[in-house]
Design a protein around this motif. Structure first.
Motif, PDB file in Angstrom:
ATOM      1  N   HIS A  47      -9.486  -5.841   7.396  1.00  0.00           N
ATOM      2  CA  HIS A  47     -10.577  -4.934   7.771  1.00  0.00           C
ATOM      3  C   HIS A  47     -10.089  -3.484   7.804  1.00  0.00           C
ATOM      4  CE1 HIS A  47     -13.527  -8.038   8.684  1.00  0.00           C
ATOM      5  NE2 HIS A  47     -12.602  -8.694   9.376  1.00  0.00           N
ATOM      6  N   SER A  48      -8.887  -3.268   8.343  1.00  0.00           N
ATOM      7  CA  SER A  48      -8.358  -1.906   8.432  1.00  0.00           C
ATOM      8  C   SER A  48      -8.035  -1.331   7.062  1.00  0.00           C
ATOM      9  CB  SER A  48      -7.107  -1.885   9.321  1.00  0.00           C
ATOM     10  OG  SER A  48      -6.088  -2.706   8.768  1.00  0.00           O
ATOM     11  N   ASN A  49      -7.747  -2.199   6.087  1.00  0.00           N
ATOM     12  CA  ASN A  49      -7.447  -1.739   4.720  1.00  0.00           C
ATOM     13  C   ASN A  49      -8.667  -1.818   3.802  1.00  0.00           C
ATOM     14  OD1 ASN A  49      -4.746  -1.134   5.228  1.00  0.00           O
ATOM     15  ND2 ASN A  49      -4.085  -3.226   4.803  1.00  0.00           N
ATOM     16  N   GLU A  50      -9.835  -1.967   4.414  1.00  0.00           N
ATOM     17  CA  GLU A  50     -11.097  -1.985   3.677  1.00  0.00           C
ATOM     18  C   GLU A  50     -11.143  -3.094   2.627  1.00  0.00           C
ATOM     19  OE1 GLU A  50     -11.681   1.895   2.098  1.00  0.00           O
ATOM     20  OE2 GLU A  50     -11.968   2.836   4.058  1.00  0.00           O
ATOM     21  N   CYS A  51     -10.575  -4.223   2.996  1.00  0.00           N
ATOM     22  CA  CYS A  51     -10.635  -5.415   2.128  1.00  0.00           C
ATOM     23  C   CYS A  51     -11.346  -6.504   2.921  1.00  0.00           C
ATOM     24  CB  CYS A  51      -9.233  -5.865   1.726  1.00  0.00           C
ATOM     25  SG  CYS A  51      -9.212  -7.313   0.647  1.00  0.00           S
ATOM     26  N   LEU A  52     -12.529  -6.881   2.513  1.00  0.00           N
ATOM     27  CA  LEU A  52     -13.348  -7.808   3.284  1.00  0.00           C
ATOM     28  C   LEU A  52     -12.912  -9.252   3.056  1.00  0.00           C
ATOM     29  CD1 LEU A  52     -16.889  -6.255   2.695  1.00  0.00           C
ATOM     30  CD2 LEU A  52     -15.352  -5.919   4.660  1.00  0.00           C
ATOM     31  N   ASP A  65      -5.892  -7.046   9.595  1.00  0.00           N
ATOM     32  CA  ASP A  65      -5.341  -6.020   8.688  1.00  0.00           C
ATOM     33  C   ASP A  65      -6.254  -5.804   7.489  1.00  0.00           C
ATOM     34  OD1 ASP A  65      -3.180  -5.694  10.329  1.00  0.00           O
ATOM     35  OD2 ASP A  65      -1.819  -6.932   9.123  1.00  0.00           O
ATOM     36  N   ASN A 120      -5.060  -6.830  -2.499  1.00  0.00           N
ATOM     37  CA  ASN A 120      -6.424  -7.304  -2.692  1.00  0.00           C
ATOM     38  C   ASN A 120      -6.610  -8.628  -1.958  1.00  0.00           C
ATOM     39  OD1 ASN A 120      -5.310  -9.346  -4.324  1.00  0.00           O
ATOM     40  ND2 ASN A 120      -5.636  -8.172  -6.200  1.00  0.00           N
ATOM     41  N   ASN A 139      -2.621  -1.218  -3.630  1.00  0.00           N
ATOM     42  CA  ASN A 139      -3.426  -1.732  -2.524  1.00  0.00           C
ATOM     43  C   ASN A 139      -3.541  -3.245  -2.603  1.00  0.00           C
ATOM     44  OD1 ASN A 139      -3.998   0.781  -1.372  1.00  0.00           O
ATOM     45  ND2 ASN A 139      -5.707   1.108  -2.776  1.00  0.00           N
ATOM     46  N   LYS A 155       0.828  -1.202   0.000  1.00  0.00           N
ATOM     47  CA  LYS A 155       0.000   0.000   0.000  1.00  0.00           C
ATOM     48  C   LYS A 155       0.864   1.253   0.000  1.00  0.00           C
ATOM     49  CE  LYS A 155      -4.152   1.910   2.089  1.00  0.00           C
ATOM     50  NZ  LYS A 155      -5.218   1.734   3.112  1.00  0.00           N
TER      51      LYS A 155
END
Length: 508
Positions: A371-376, A369, A343, A341, A336
């Protein structure tokens, strides 16, 4: 009886063909006339025998004579000669049937390439008629796609003899045609012959030929030779040319040659691309030289390139397989920062690597991590993590993440659910196992028969049968539906119920 051939190529005299030859001539002319009618479906101007506005319709060989009669009104219908294929040919040869553009459209509309060539040849016999370059171009490609290579090459010879200014697109298409036909030698010969048409080869031609040659292992060296002498034909290899050869040598196991080509690029004022780095990194990873691949990545980043996600995936996979999990996690964290970013594929690659090596707690950190990087997390993320926790005996953590995944709509694999329930039973947590079983049923996840057998056997082995039995009663109320499979555990269930009844009888 002697008859005349085309005037434009000199007077050719021959003996009158025999009966079979005459029949073939009739059939041939009839087919040509019908094709002309179907394709044009319009009237062709005849400038020699008719006025400019007059037209002719080729419905049959008789219609040709009918048109000739209109061109000469003094000829009465009674004085016309009977239809004769020989006369038709002579009439057709001595008549300008159309303009070059009309012939080009006619040939282009033909689905049968051989019939298109017949039309081409027939028009060629007209006095003072010259085909356009577009007609040559159309027919050459039509014949090439149909694999009539001898006819195609004859037309190319005519094109060169007539000194038409050929376009680069013609040779690009011819090279592709030979490539599709798996004829690398002809593709290479086409490249060398471009200059004979007063046309300059381009880097596109070079790359097309290189791609065709390297697809055949025996032509790797000829491809390299062409690459080295391309400048003699006025073509300077570009980055795509280098990449084609680098990839070919890497797949052939000659990474050292690929490295030399890579290092030559700056000296030839060719800037390597992201693809250039990716080719070498993937080759190094296949050879388990992952540290060199990481060094290449650093060099790539230092020069301002942004690697594509596949390059990172390859490196992460290789680091995990080499059990360099710390380096894999560091690379994941730096992605990042470097403008790429991570995936879901990158995260799952590291989670799989950590769980495989018995480091499920570190895998939980990676999941957080995400969740914090907006990757579900997805199904694979949870299944891998739960399986890793079960394998390490972390049943409470595994149960937590299994319940979390079901709340998010993901279905746990029956093998993971069975392993977790069995693990809970093995450590004496039968109540927790029944609770998890109940949760599975509430989410319409039907346990496997072996899971039922495991729970039932454990329940009647413990002392608190009444309390645990009530739990099973609640489970059974949820589970007994037409599509469930508890009945398959009949033997164990029957034994459990008998013991339960016996216990109640003793108390009474």
């Amino acid at each position: 009886m002697l008859w005349a051939a085309k005037q434009g190529h000199g007077l050719l005299l021959s003996k009158r063909p025999k009966a079979k030859a005459r029949k073939r001539a009739r059939r041939k002319m009839k087919a040509l006339h019908e094709a002309l009618v179907r394709s044009c479906n319009s009237l062709l101007p005849i400038t020699r025998h008719l006025s400019v506005s007059s037209t002719i319709s080729f419905h049959s060989s008789i219609n040709l004579h009918h048109a000739q009669t209109h061109a000469s009104p003094s000829v009465s219908p009674s004085s016309r000669k009977p239809a004769d294929p020989q006369n038709d040919i002579e009439f057709f040869w001595t008549t300008q049937i159309a303009s070059p553009s009309r012939i080009q459209k006619l040939i282009s509309s033909q689905s049968d390439p051989l019939l298109a060539k017949e039309i081409f040849d027939l028009a060629s016999r007209q006095p003072n008629f010259c085909h356009s370059y577009s007609t040559f171009y159309t027919l050459i490609l039509k014949l090439g796609h149909a694999r009539h290579f001898s006819f195609m090459e004859d037309l190319l010879f005519q094109l060169r003899r007539l000194r038409y200014p050929a376009t680069p697109a013609l040779f690009s298409n011819i090279i592709r045609i030979y490539g599709d036909a798996h004829l690398p030698e002809k593709a290479l010969k086409t490249f060398y012959g471009i200059v004979e048409f007063n046309c300059q080869p381009t880097s596109k031609h070079l790359n097309l030929v290189l791609g065709i040659l390297v697809a055949h292992r025996n032509f790797l060296r000829p491809a390299f030779d062409l690459f080295r002498i391309a400048h003699k034909y006025g073509v300077d290899p570009n980055v795509e040319s280098y990449n084609i050869l680098m990839k070919a040598f890497c797949y052939n196991g000659e990474i050292s040659v690929a490295y030399k080509l890579f290092n030559q690029m700056p000296k030839r004022e060719v800037m390597p691309s992201v693809e250039s780095y990716k080719i070498l990194m993937q080759a190094l990873c296949r050879k388990s030289q992952v540290n060199k691949a990481v060094d290449l990545l650093e060099d790539m980043l230092n020069k301002g390139f942004v690697p594509e996600t596949l390059s990172y995936t390859t490196l992460l996979n290789s680091l995990c397989r080499k059990k360099q999990l710390k380096e894999a996690y560091k690379l994941l964290c730096r992605m990042k920062v470097r403008g790429c970013n991570p995936n879901i594929m990158h995260y799952n690659t590291v989670i799989v690597g950590l769980c495989r090596e018995g480091r499920a707690l570190d895998a939980i950190k990676v999941l957080n991590d995400m969740h914090s990087n907006e990757c579900l997390p997805n199904l694979e993320s949870y299944r891998t993590l739960v399986g890793g926790l079960v394998d390490q005996g972390m049943h409470d953590e595994a149960r937590h993440y299994m319940e979390e995944m079901m709340l998010k709509g993901f279905s746990p694999h029956f093998s993971i659910a069975h392993s977790l329930i069995k693990g809970l039973c093995n450590v004496g947590k039968v109540e927790e196992a029944c609770g998890l079983l109940n949760e599975l049923l509430k989410h319409e996840e039907v346990p496997h028969i072996s899971t039922w057998q495991e729970v039932i056997l454990r329940i009647y082995e413990v002392d608190e049968m009444e309390r645990l039995g009530s739990l099973l009663d609640d489970v059974m109320k949820v589970e007994i539906k037409p599509h469930t499979r508890i009945v398959e555990a009949g033997a164990a269930l029957e034994e459990y119920l008998i013991k339960r009844i016996q216990a109640k009888s003793r108390k009474a």
